[in-house]
Design a protein around this motif. Sequence first.
Motif, PDB file in Angstrom:
ATOM      1  N   GLY A 305     -24.728  25.973 -35.111  1.00 43.20           N
ATOM      2  CA  GLY A 305     -23.748  25.698 -34.072  1.00 43.20           C
ATOM      3  C   GLY A 305     -23.719  26.773 -33.010  1.00 43.20           C
ATOM      4  N   ARG A 306     -22.622  26.824 -32.247  1.00 38.53           N
ATOM      5  CA  ARG A 306     -22.518  27.725 -31.099  1.00 38.53           C
ATOM      6  C   ARG A 306     -21.333  28.667 -31.242  1.00 38.53           C
ATOM      7  NH1 ARG A 306     -22.173  23.806 -26.166  1.00 38.53           N
ATOM      8  NH2 ARG A 306     -20.942  22.648 -27.688  1.00 38.53           N
ATOM      9  N   ALA A 307     -21.593  29.942 -31.104  1.00 38.07           N
ATOM     10  CA  ALA A 307     -20.533  30.951 -31.157  1.00 38.07           C
ATOM     11  C   ALA A 307     -19.722  30.915 -29.869  1.00 38.07           C
ATOM     12  CB  ALA A 307     -21.140  32.332 -31.363  1.00 38.07           C
ATOM     13  N   GLY A 308     -18.440  31.252 -29.986  1.00 38.24           N
ATOM     14  CA  GLY A 308     -17.569  31.303 -28.826  1.00 38.24           C
ATOM     15  C   GLY A 308     -17.128  29.950 -28.308  1.00 38.24           C
ATOM     16  N   THR A 309     -17.471  28.887 -29.032  1.00 36.42           N
ATOM     17  CA  THR A 309     -17.097  27.517 -28.668  1.00 36.42           C
ATOM     18  C   THR A 309     -16.180  26.946 -29.739  1.00 36.42           C
ATOM     19  OG1 THR A 309     -19.219  27.203 -27.548  1.00 36.42           O
ATOM     20  CG2 THR A 309     -18.012  25.217 -28.141  1.00 36.42           C
ATOM     21  N   ASP A 310     -15.240  26.108 -29.328  1.00 37.14           N
ATOM     22  CA  ASP A 310     -14.317  25.510 -30.287  1.00 37.14           C
ATOM     23  C   ASP A 310     -15.078  24.731 -31.360  1.00 37.14           C
ATOM     24  OD1 ASP A 310     -12.281  26.544 -28.792  1.00 37.14           O
ATOM     25  OD2 ASP A 310     -11.552  24.614 -28.039  1.00 37.14           O
ATOM     26  N   TYR A 311     -14.509  24.725 -32.566  1.00 35.81           N
ATOM     27  CA  TYR A 311     -15.076  23.895 -33.626  1.00 35.81           C
ATOM     28  C   TYR A 311     -15.079  22.423 -33.208  1.00 35.81           C
ATOM     29  CZ  TYR A 311     -13.947  28.083 -36.342  1.00 35.81           C
ATOM     30  OH  TYR A 311     -13.848  29.380 -36.787  1.00 35.81           O
ATOM     31  N   ASP A 312     -14.008  22.004 -32.531  1.00 37.79           N
ATOM     32  CA  ASP A 312     -13.914  20.644 -32.010  1.00 37.79           C
ATOM     33  C   ASP A 312     -13.428  20.716 -30.563  1.00 37.79           C
ATOM     34  OD1 ASP A 312     -13.524  18.041 -31.339  1.00 37.79           O
ATOM     35  OD2 ASP A 312     -12.180  17.542 -32.990  1.00 37.79           O
ATOM     36  N   PRO A 313     -14.356  20.717 -29.599  1.00 35.45           N
ATOM     37  CA  PRO A 313     -13.959  20.801 -28.190  1.00 35.45           C
ATOM     38  C   PRO A 313     -13.153  19.598 -27.712  1.00 35.45           C
ATOM     39  CG  PRO A 313     -16.289  21.349 -28.473  1.00 35.45           C
ATOM     40  CD  PRO A 313     -15.813  20.760 -29.770  1.00 35.45           C
ATOM     41  N   CYS A 314     -13.146  18.497 -28.480  1.00 36.74           N
ATOM     42  CA  CYS A 314     -12.410  17.295 -28.096  1.00 36.74           C
ATOM     43  C   CYS A 314     -11.096  17.146 -28.859  1.00 36.74           C
ATOM     44  CB  CYS A 314     -13.279  16.055 -28.320  1.00 36.74           C
ATOM     45  SG  CYS A 314     -14.670  15.932 -27.173  1.00 36.74           S
ATOM     46  N   TYR A 315     -10.631  18.225 -29.465  1.00 38.54           N
ATOM     47  CA  TYR A 315      -9.406  18.184 -30.253  1.00 38.54           C
ATOM     48  C   TYR A 315      -8.248  17.650 -29.416  1.00 38.54           C
ATOM     49  CZ  TYR A 315      -5.417  20.065 -32.929  1.00 38.54           C
ATOM     50  OH  TYR A 315      -4.247  20.216 -33.628  1.00 38.54           O
ATOM     51  N   HIS A 316      -7.598  16.569 -29.900  1.00 39.57           N
ATOM     52  CA  HIS A 316      -6.464  15.924 -29.230  1.00 39.57           C
ATOM     53  C   HIS A 316      -6.796  15.490 -27.809  1.00 39.57           C
ATOM     54  CE1 HIS A 316      -2.922  17.363 -31.987  1.00 39.57           C
ATOM     55  NE2 HIS A 316      -3.864  16.689 -32.643  1.00 39.57           N
ATOM     56  N   ASP A 317      -8.037  15.075 -27.588  1.00 39.94           N
ATOM     57  CA  ASP A 317      -8.471  14.660 -26.262  1.00 39.94           C
ATOM     58  C   ASP A 317      -9.118  13.283 -26.348  1.00 39.94           C
ATOM     59  OD1 ASP A 317      -9.097  14.667 -23.573  1.00 39.94           O
ATOM     60  OD2 ASP A 317      -9.954  16.683 -23.599  1.00 39.94           O
ATOM     61  N   ALA A 318      -9.258  12.631 -25.192  1.00 39.10           N
ATOM     62  CA  ALA A 318      -9.820  11.288 -25.154  1.00 39.10           C
ATOM     63  C   ALA A 318     -11.269  11.248 -25.631  1.00 39.10           C
ATOM     64  CB  ALA A 318      -9.724  10.727 -23.738  1.00 39.10           C
ATOM     65  N   CYS A 319     -11.959  12.381 -25.586  1.00 39.85           N
ATOM     66  CA  CYS A 319     -13.367  12.395 -26.013  1.00 39.85           C
ATOM     67  C   CYS A 319     -13.523  12.506 -27.524  1.00 39.85           C
ATOM     68  CB  CYS A 319     -14.133  13.515 -25.320  1.00 39.85           C
ATOM     69  SG  CYS A 319     -13.494  15.185 -25.615  1.00 39.85           S
ATOM     70  N   ASP A 320     -12.411  12.514 -28.291  1.00 39.61           N
ATOM     71  CA  ASP A 320     -12.518  12.521 -29.749  1.00 39.61           C
ATOM     72  C   ASP A 320     -12.815  11.093 -30.220  1.00 39.61           C
ATOM     73  OD1 ASP A 320     -12.501  13.118 -32.427  1.00 39.61           O
ATOM     74  OD2 ASP A 320     -10.331  13.325 -32.585  1.00 39.61           O
ATOM     75  N   ASP A 321     -14.034  10.671 -29.916  1.00 38.83           N
ATOM     76  CA  ASP A 321     -14.475   9.331 -30.271  1.00 38.83           C
ATOM     77  C   ASP A 321     -15.570   9.417 -31.332  1.00 38.83           C
ATOM     78  OD1 ASP A 321     -16.691  10.247 -28.845  1.00 38.83           O
ATOM     79  OD2 ASP A 321     -16.234   9.036 -27.067  1.00 38.83           O
ATOM     80  N   LEU A 322     -16.259   8.322 -31.561  1.00 29.19           N
ATOM     81  CA  LEU A 322     -17.261   8.284 -32.620  1.00 29.19           C
ATOM     82  C   LEU A 322     -18.364   9.306 -32.403  1.00 29.19           C
ATOM     83  CD1 LEU A 322     -18.089   6.872 -35.225  1.00 29.19           C
ATOM     84  CD2 LEU A 322     -19.271   5.151 -33.830  1.00 29.19           C
ATOM     85  N   GLY A 323     -18.708   9.584 -31.144  1.00 25.02           N
ATOM     86  CA  GLY A 323     -19.738  10.568 -30.850  1.00 25.02           C
ATOM     87  C   GLY A 323     -19.312  12.000 -31.103  1.00 25.02           C
ATOM     88  N   ASN A 324     -18.044  12.212 -31.398  1.00 21.62           N
ATOM     89  CA  ASN A 324     -17.519  13.566 -31.633  1.00 21.62           C
ATOM     90  C   ASN A 324     -17.553  13.960 -33.100  1.00 21.62           C
ATOM     91  OD1 ASN A 324     -16.146  15.972 -30.593  1.00 21.62           O
ATOM     92  ND2 ASN A 324     -14.341  15.236 -31.700  1.00 21.62           N
ATOM     93  N   VAL A 325     -18.020  13.091 -33.986  1.00 22.29           N
ATOM     94  CA  VAL A 325     -17.998  13.350 -35.423  1.00 22.29           C
ATOM     95  C   VAL A 325     -19.406  13.669 -35.914  1.00 22.29           C
ATOM     96  CG1 VAL A 325     -17.461  12.398 -37.701  1.00 22.29           C
ATOM     97  CG2 VAL A 325     -16.023  11.813 -35.737  1.00 22.29           C
ATOM     98  N   ASP A 326     -19.535  14.786 -36.645  1.00 22.77           N
ATOM     99  CA  ASP A 326     -20.800  15.140 -37.281  1.00 22.77           C
ATOM    100  C   ASP A 326     -20.853  14.443 -38.642  1.00 22.77           C
ATOM    101  OD1 ASP A 326     -22.653  16.666 -39.053  1.00 22.77           O
ATOM    102  OD2 ASP A 326     -22.927  17.901 -37.268  1.00 22.77           O
TER     103      ASP A 326
END
Length: 402
Positions: A305-326
């Motif tokens: 993954g990437r350091a300094g980046t949120d674990y879930d950049p789409c947390y509580h956002d409209a982009c928390d869709d199917l493409g946001n799940v590993d």
Amino acid sequence: MLGVLLSLIAGAPAGAFPAGPDGAASTEEITRAVTAEQLESHLRAFQDAADAHGGDRATGTAGYRASVDHVVERLRAAGYDPRVQVFTVPYDEDHEHDHDHGHDDGEGMAAGPRVTYNVLADTATGDPDSTVVVGAHLDSVPESPGLNDNGSGAAGVLAIAEALAGTETRNRVRFAWWGAEEINLNGSGHYVSDLRANDPAAFDDIALYLNLDMIGSPNYGRFLYDGDSSWGGWHDGSPEAPAGSDAIEVAFESYFESVGLAAEEVPIDDGSDHLVFAGAGIPVGGLFTGDSGEKTRQQVDLYGGRAGTDYDPCYHDACDDLGNVDLQVLEEMSDATAAVVLGFASSEIDDAATLRPPDGWPRRSALEELSPVLTGLMVWGAVVAVVAGVAVAVRRRARAHR
């Protein structure tokens, strides 16, 4: 005597998981039964529910009711007899300001009481006096379809229920999907308070609670809840982990070690439904892959993954869709939970004693159990050494001035 001591320090070998009673699935069988394809099918159903009803699955909306319908339908197909618990959520102006984006999908989004639902299903076998509860919240925030938060946990619990359908268990397992978690943990709070008030014997039957919330974060870490305070204690105002919670932590640690996956502890006071059970004195544990916190370089070494980046950049956002799940980490965390659920469901649980790790599972070695004591002694020794060194220096200076 030395041999006995060394055997205690060595502990049980990793991966030594018993098969369980006759008719029960083995750990390997139950984890193989939980697949990425199965999990993805549940996520797609939750995505469809959001897409068809204004883009979210928030409490009080048709999107949430469609999510409930999917869970109930799949449970019935697996042979369960699910129960839908109806309750009312107080919804004031503060909640509307924080969570309401004002679309109307048939029930209205104005401030005021909302009717919503928990879904519950029990295994057909197992001692009801020692009930293992595993749950996840099913609702999203109104700004989001909520596929990681918390379609991931809801899909994981549903896949585990399907995998366990028809297997024999020593203890009853109860699967739960909570409504209104995003509004002050109202769903699990209603369930616990209703049991305590109206069926205290059933409340006393709960042996432990496992929680899954956000277990498919795209920039994930594998986090398990700290059940013994070794992470560094509790935040102000949070309940301490009830006695026995350390046994759940040990079980998850044992599983991850057995399959060669890195994992680390997080405080048990992160805000999700396990807090309700912890506050009621029930041993708790669970898994989490991160929300808005930033991933460290050390964690990149463990998980990628990437350091300094949120674990879930789409947390509580409209982009928390199917493409946001590993899907890979979602399957790993669901497998771990399935193994731990089966372990406790297959073990003898003594209601009069503190919860122990599952029967026959690897446990912490004597050295690991002693580590907090040893650490304390080392710190105390260092303090004594510093004080003694200062005293010697003072005496030497005093002699030099004579």
